[in-house]
Design a protein around this motif. Structure first.
Motif, PDB file in Angstrom:
ATOM      1  N   ARG A 188       0.838  -1.194   0.000  1.00  0.00           N
ATOM      2  CA  ARG A 188       0.000   0.000   0.000  1.00  0.00           C
ATOM      3  C   ARG A 188       0.872   1.243   0.000  1.00  0.00           C
ATOM      4  NH1 ARG A 188      -5.491   0.047  -1.110  1.00  0.00           N
ATOM      5  NH2 ARG A 188      -6.450   1.952  -0.294  1.00  0.00           N
ATOM      6  N   VAL A 189       0.618   2.165  -0.928  1.00  0.00           N
ATOM      7  CA  VAL A 189       1.372   3.408  -1.032  1.00  0.00           C
ATOM      8  C   VAL A 189       0.389   4.571  -1.021  1.00  0.00           C
ATOM      9  CG1 VAL A 189       2.930   4.816  -2.437  1.00  0.00           C
ATOM     10  CG2 VAL A 189       3.238   2.329  -2.344  1.00  0.00           C
ATOM     11  N   SER A 190       0.704   5.604  -0.239  1.00  0.00           N
ATOM     12  CA  SER A 190      -0.129   6.810  -0.239  1.00  0.00           C
ATOM     13  C   SER A 190       0.755   8.035  -0.291  1.00  0.00           C
ATOM     14  CB  SER A 190      -1.029   6.866   1.002  1.00  0.00           C
ATOM     15  OG  SER A 190      -0.271   7.037   2.184  1.00  0.00           O
ATOM     16  N   VAL A 191       0.245   9.093  -0.915  1.00  0.00           N
ATOM     17  CA  VAL A 191       0.954  10.370  -1.006  1.00  0.00           C
ATOM     18  C   VAL A 191      -0.030  11.469  -0.646  1.00  0.00           C
ATOM     19  CG1 VAL A 191       2.325  11.927  -2.437  1.00  0.00           C
ATOM     20  CG2 VAL A 191       2.378   9.457  -2.890  1.00  0.00           C
ATOM     21  N   ARG A 192       0.297  12.235   0.387  1.00  0.00           N
ATOM     22  CA  ARG A 192      -0.549  13.346   0.816  1.00  0.00           C
ATOM     23  C   ARG A 192       0.293  14.583   1.022  1.00  0.00           C
ATOM     24  NH1 ARG A 192      -2.777   8.796   3.335  1.00  0.00           N
ATOM     25  NH2 ARG A 192      -4.998   8.497   2.814  1.00  0.00           N
ATOM     26  N   VAL A 193      -0.256  15.743   0.701  1.00  0.00           N
ATOM     27  CA  VAL A 193       0.447  17.015   0.843  1.00  0.00           C
ATOM     28  C   VAL A 193      -0.104  17.750   2.058  1.00  0.00           C
ATOM     29  CG1 VAL A 193       0.984  19.234  -0.229  1.00  0.00           C
ATOM     30  CG2 VAL A 193       0.859  17.158  -1.639  1.00  0.00           C
ATOM     31  N   TYR A 194       0.812  18.253   2.887  1.00  0.00           N
ATOM     32  CA  TYR A 194       0.436  18.991   4.094  1.00  0.00           C
ATOM     33  C   TYR A 194       1.067  20.384   4.075  1.00  0.00           C
ATOM     34  CZ  TYR A 194      -1.028  14.479   6.037  1.00  0.00           C
ATOM     35  OH  TYR A 194      -1.654  13.274   6.251  1.00  0.00           O
ATOM     36  N   SER A 195       0.437  21.309   4.788  1.00  0.00           N
ATOM     37  CA  SER A 195       1.015  22.644   4.968  1.00  0.00           C
ATOM     38  C   SER A 195       2.049  22.580   6.084  1.00  0.00           C
ATOM     39  CB  SER A 195      -0.075  23.652   5.326  1.00  0.00           C
ATOM     40  OG  SER A 195      -0.560  23.405   6.644  1.00  0.00           O
ATOM     41  N   VAL A 196       2.770  23.686   6.292  1.00  0.00           N
ATOM     42  CA  VAL A 196       3.779  23.721   7.348  1.00  0.00           C
ATOM     43  C   VAL A 196       3.147  23.633   8.732  1.00  0.00           C
ATOM     44  CG1 VAL A 196       5.483  24.978   5.989  1.00  0.00           C
ATOM     45  CG2 VAL A 196       3.778  26.253   7.321  1.00  0.00           C
ATOM     46  N   THR A 197       1.850  23.885   8.838  1.00  0.00           N
ATOM     47  CA  THR A 197       1.155  23.771  10.118  1.00  0.00           C
ATOM     48  C   THR A 197       0.643  22.361  10.369  1.00  0.00           C
ATOM     49  OG1 THR A 197      -1.003  24.369   9.187  1.00  0.00           O
ATOM     50  CG2 THR A 197       0.415  26.171   9.951  1.00  0.00           C
ATOM     51  N   GLY A 198       0.826  21.464   9.400  1.00  0.00           N
ATOM     52  CA  GLY A 198       0.364  20.091   9.546  1.00  0.00           C
ATOM     53  C   GLY A 198      -1.031  19.843   9.021  1.00  0.00           C
ATOM     54  N   ALA A 199      -1.668  20.844   8.428  1.00  0.00           N
ATOM     55  CA  ALA A 199      -3.017  20.685   7.886  1.00  0.00           C
ATOM     56  C   ALA A 199      -2.954  19.956   6.535  1.00  0.00           C
ATOM     57  CB  ALA A 199      -3.684  22.043   7.710  1.00  0.00           C
ATOM     58  N   LEU A 200      -3.873  19.016   6.330  1.00  0.00           N
ATOM     59  CA  LEU A 200      -3.932  18.290   5.068  1.00  0.00           C
ATOM     60  C   LEU A 200      -4.350  19.237   3.946  1.00  0.00           C
ATOM     61  CD1 LEU A 200      -3.866  15.619   3.451  1.00  0.00           C
ATOM     62  CD2 LEU A 200      -6.280  15.313   4.068  1.00  0.00           C
ATOM     63  N   VAL A 201      -3.584  19.262   2.864  1.00  0.00           N
ATOM     64  CA  VAL A 201      -3.869  20.112   1.720  1.00  0.00           C
ATOM     65  C   VAL A 201      -4.451  19.297   0.562  1.00  0.00           C
ATOM     66  CG1 VAL A 201      -2.870  21.647  -0.026  1.00  0.00           C
ATOM     67  CG2 VAL A 201      -2.081  21.779   2.350  1.00  0.00           C
ATOM     68  N   ARG A 202      -3.836  18.153   0.261  1.00  0.00           N
ATOM     69  CA  ARG A 202      -4.256  17.398  -0.922  1.00  0.00           C
ATOM     70  C   ARG A 202      -3.943  15.912  -0.760  1.00  0.00           C
ATOM     71  NH1 ARG A 202      -4.657  18.888  -6.439  1.00  0.00           N
ATOM     72  NH2 ARG A 202      -5.566  17.134  -7.571  1.00  0.00           N
ATOM     73  N   ASP A 203      -4.933  15.058  -1.063  1.00  0.00           N
ATOM     74  CA  ASP A 203      -4.707  13.621  -1.197  1.00  0.00           C
ATOM     75  C   ASP A 203      -4.315  13.367  -2.649  1.00  0.00           C
ATOM     76  OD1 ASP A 203      -5.603  12.343   1.417  1.00  0.00           O
ATOM     77  OD2 ASP A 203      -7.349  13.572   0.929  1.00  0.00           O
ATOM     78  N   LEU A 204      -3.084  12.904  -2.873  1.00  0.00           N
ATOM     79  CA  LEU A 204      -2.609  12.735  -4.241  1.00  0.00           C
ATOM     80  C   LEU A 204      -2.718  11.300  -4.739  1.00  0.00           C
ATOM     81  CD1 LEU A 204       0.596  14.968  -4.475  1.00  0.00           C
ATOM     82  CD2 LEU A 204      -1.637  15.374  -5.509  1.00  0.00           C
ATOM     83  N   TYR A 205      -2.484  10.342  -3.839  1.00  0.00           N
ATOM     84  CA  TYR A 205      -2.466   8.950  -4.309  1.00  0.00           C
ATOM     85  C   TYR A 205      -2.694   8.022  -3.131  1.00  0.00           C
ATOM     86  CZ  TYR A 205      -0.872   4.571  -6.408  1.00  0.00           C
ATOM     87  OH  TYR A 205      -0.805   3.277  -6.871  1.00  0.00           O
ATOM     88  N   ASP A 206      -3.421   6.926  -3.381  1.00  0.00           N
ATOM     89  CA  ASP A 206      -3.612   5.877  -2.383  1.00  0.00           C
ATOM     90  C   ASP A 206      -3.951   4.604  -3.133  1.00  0.00           C
ATOM     91  OD1 ASP A 206      -4.171   4.242  -0.228  1.00  0.00           O
ATOM     92  OD2 ASP A 206      -5.286   5.780   0.865  1.00  0.00           O
ATOM     93  N   GLY A 207      -3.020   3.661  -3.126  1.00  0.00           N
ATOM     94  CA  GLY A 207      -3.255   2.434  -3.865  1.00  0.00           C
ATOM     95  C   GLY A 207      -2.157   1.423  -3.654  1.00  0.00           C
ATOM     96  N   SER A 208      -2.246   0.316  -4.394  1.00  0.00           N
ATOM     97  CA  SER A 208      -1.253  -0.764  -4.313  1.00  0.00           C
ATOM     98  C   SER A 208      -0.663  -0.967  -5.701  1.00  0.00           C
ATOM     99  CB  SER A 208      -1.904  -2.050  -3.800  1.00  0.00           C
ATOM    100  OG  SER A 208      -2.471  -1.854  -2.520  1.00  0.00           O
ATOM    101  N   PRO A 209       0.364  -0.195  -6.054  1.00  0.00           N
ATOM    102  CA  PRO A 209       0.905  -0.240  -7.419  1.00  0.00           C
ATOM    103  C   PRO A 209       1.699  -1.514  -7.692  1.00  0.00           C
ATOM    104  CG  PRO A 209       2.291   1.129  -6.032  1.00  0.00           C
ATOM    105  CD  PRO A 209       1.104   0.747  -5.190  1.00  0.00           C
ATOM    106  N   SER A 210       1.762  -1.866  -8.946  1.00  0.00           N
ATOM    107  CA  SER A 210       2.557  -3.029  -9.357  1.00  0.00           C
ATOM    108  C   SER A 210       3.987  -2.636  -9.693  1.00  0.00           C
ATOM    109  CB  SER A 210       1.913  -3.698 -10.577  1.00  0.00           C
ATOM    110  OG  SER A 210       1.784  -2.762 -11.647  1.00  0.00           O
ATOM    111  N   GLY A 211       4.237  -1.332  -9.740  1.00  0.00           N
ATOM    112  CA  GLY A 211       5.579  -0.835 -10.037  1.00  0.00           C
ATOM    113  C   GLY A 211       5.767   0.543  -9.448  1.00  0.00           C
ATOM    114  N   ASP A 212       6.707   1.309  -9.993  1.00  0.00           N
ATOM    115  CA  ASP A 212       7.001   2.648  -9.483  1.00  0.00           C
ATOM    116  C   ASP A 212       5.786   3.568  -9.636  1.00  0.00           C
ATOM    117  OD1 ASP A 212       9.469   1.611  -9.045  1.00  0.00           O
ATOM    118  OD2 ASP A 212      10.477   2.731 -10.640  1.00  0.00           O
TER     119      ASP A 212
END
Length: 342
Positions: free
Chosen positions: A279-303
């Motif tokens: 399972r791989v996830s990528v999320r973007v946060y601000s410098v205050t720790g607030a969630l800005v953007r959910d970019l990816y969440d899945g189980s990739p077969s490669g890069d």
């Protein structure tokens, strides 16, 4: 920040320096500075960078030799400049940088570094910073004191040092945290206040231990709640050992390009073949720790390659600032710093 300068400790002879102009260079071209402590610095002076100012989307930007554009503030009366100082910008000079690098007391730093002496501060990032092996030294609004310059340069070189010998995700960060007494990830993490981020503590330790007399500043680091570096047994030896050993490759290998970016950047994550389906996830946060953007969440077969267009989860464009991309792979996590410049 403490400004009481003590020269009673870490007195060392200034390291000899060989300064050679890049072949075919002119008065405003980059120069190469080589030191017996192992540092080789390519220096881009303020005059050279001033000649590269272009208008981009109606605002001034410095075009680097590789085509990157760095938005800058050319007017000291710009609302972003809170302290107007003496009314003009004061860039770092070759002599100041030369003296600071030559004064480093670490005996073995095989580092190739590219340093930009910005004639103007970057829009959205007014202070000096480091990305990879590049240091962007922002001008000050008063004449630059040698000790202040040494402080800044030594701190930023500390970032180059850990980027080279302790890359993101390296197991050496765990060793450093234990040695430094900053293992509580709820308090010491990449989204914490500046003084509580492990990478900033590392750079501060480097400055105090190896920055030379001018950068020493009484042996104090930015975070006054932790022990001073000189009082931590084995800390200096850890830094010396790092440069002698081959860097350990992190389990999570992630990069972002371009960075700084405008209007979008791509984050690439290498997924080891034996981790296929993790399972791989990528999320973007601000410098205050607030969630800005959910970019990816899945189980990739490669890069994995995901792009962030500078928008939040509601589709709104975010402001120019530093953000953090948190990458999780199974039970492991890593953080990339992203800088959006408009």
């Amino acid at each position: 920040m403490h400004y009481d300068i003590s020269k009673s400790l870490l007195l060392a002879a200034v390291i000899a320096v060989l300064v050679a102009a890049v072949p075919g260079s002119s008065a405003t071209a980059a120069v190469e500075l080589a030191y017996t402590n192992g540092v080789v610095a390519t220096l881009h002076g303020a005059d050279e960078l001033s000649s590269r100012v272009r208008s981009y989307q109606g605002s001034p930007s410095i075009e680097l030799s590789d085509g990157r554009l760095i938005p800058v503030i050319t007017d000291i009366n710009d609302p972003s400049i809170y302290n107007h100082g003496d009314g003009e910008f004061h860039p770092f000079t070759r002599a100041i940088v030369d003296h600071a690098l030559a004064s480093m007391t670490h005996p073995n730093m095989p580092l190739e570094v590219r340093i930009y002496l910005l004639p103007y501060p970057r829009r959205g990032a007014l202070v000096s910073s480091t990305t990879g092996n590049e240091i962007f030294l922002s001008p000050l609004v008063l004449e630059i004191e040698p000790a202040v310059a040494a402080y800044i340069i030594a701190h930023e070189l500390g970032h180059v040092f850990h980027n080279r010998f302790m890359p993101s995700g390296s197991s050496r960060w765990r060793e450093y945290r234990e040695l430094r007494g900053i293992t509580d990830e709820r308090q010491f993490n990449d989204l914490a206040a500046h003084a509580y981020r492990p990478r900033e503590i590392f750079a501060e330790d480097f400055r105090v231990l190896f920055g030379g007399p001018d950068a020493f500043f009484g042996g104090h680091v930015e975070n006054t709640q932790i022990a001073e570096p000189g009082a931590v047994p084995g800390l200096a030896a850890f830094y010396l050992r790092l440069a002698r050993e081959r860097a350990v490759q992190p389990r999570i290998a992630a990069t972002s390009s371009p960075n700084p970016f405008n209007p979008e950047t791509e984050i690439r994550i290498v997924v080891p073949q034996d981790d296929g389906g993790v399972r791989v996830s990528v999320r973007v946060y601000s410098v205050t720790g607030a969630l800005v953007r959910d970019l990816y969440d899945g189980s990739p077969s490669g890069d994995v390659a995901v792009r962030w267009d500078g928008r939040d989860n509601r589709g709104n464009r975010v402001v120019s600032a530093a953000y953090f991309a948190q990458i999780r792979m199974g039970n492991e996590s890593e953080t990339l710093k992203l800088v959006l410049l408009k």
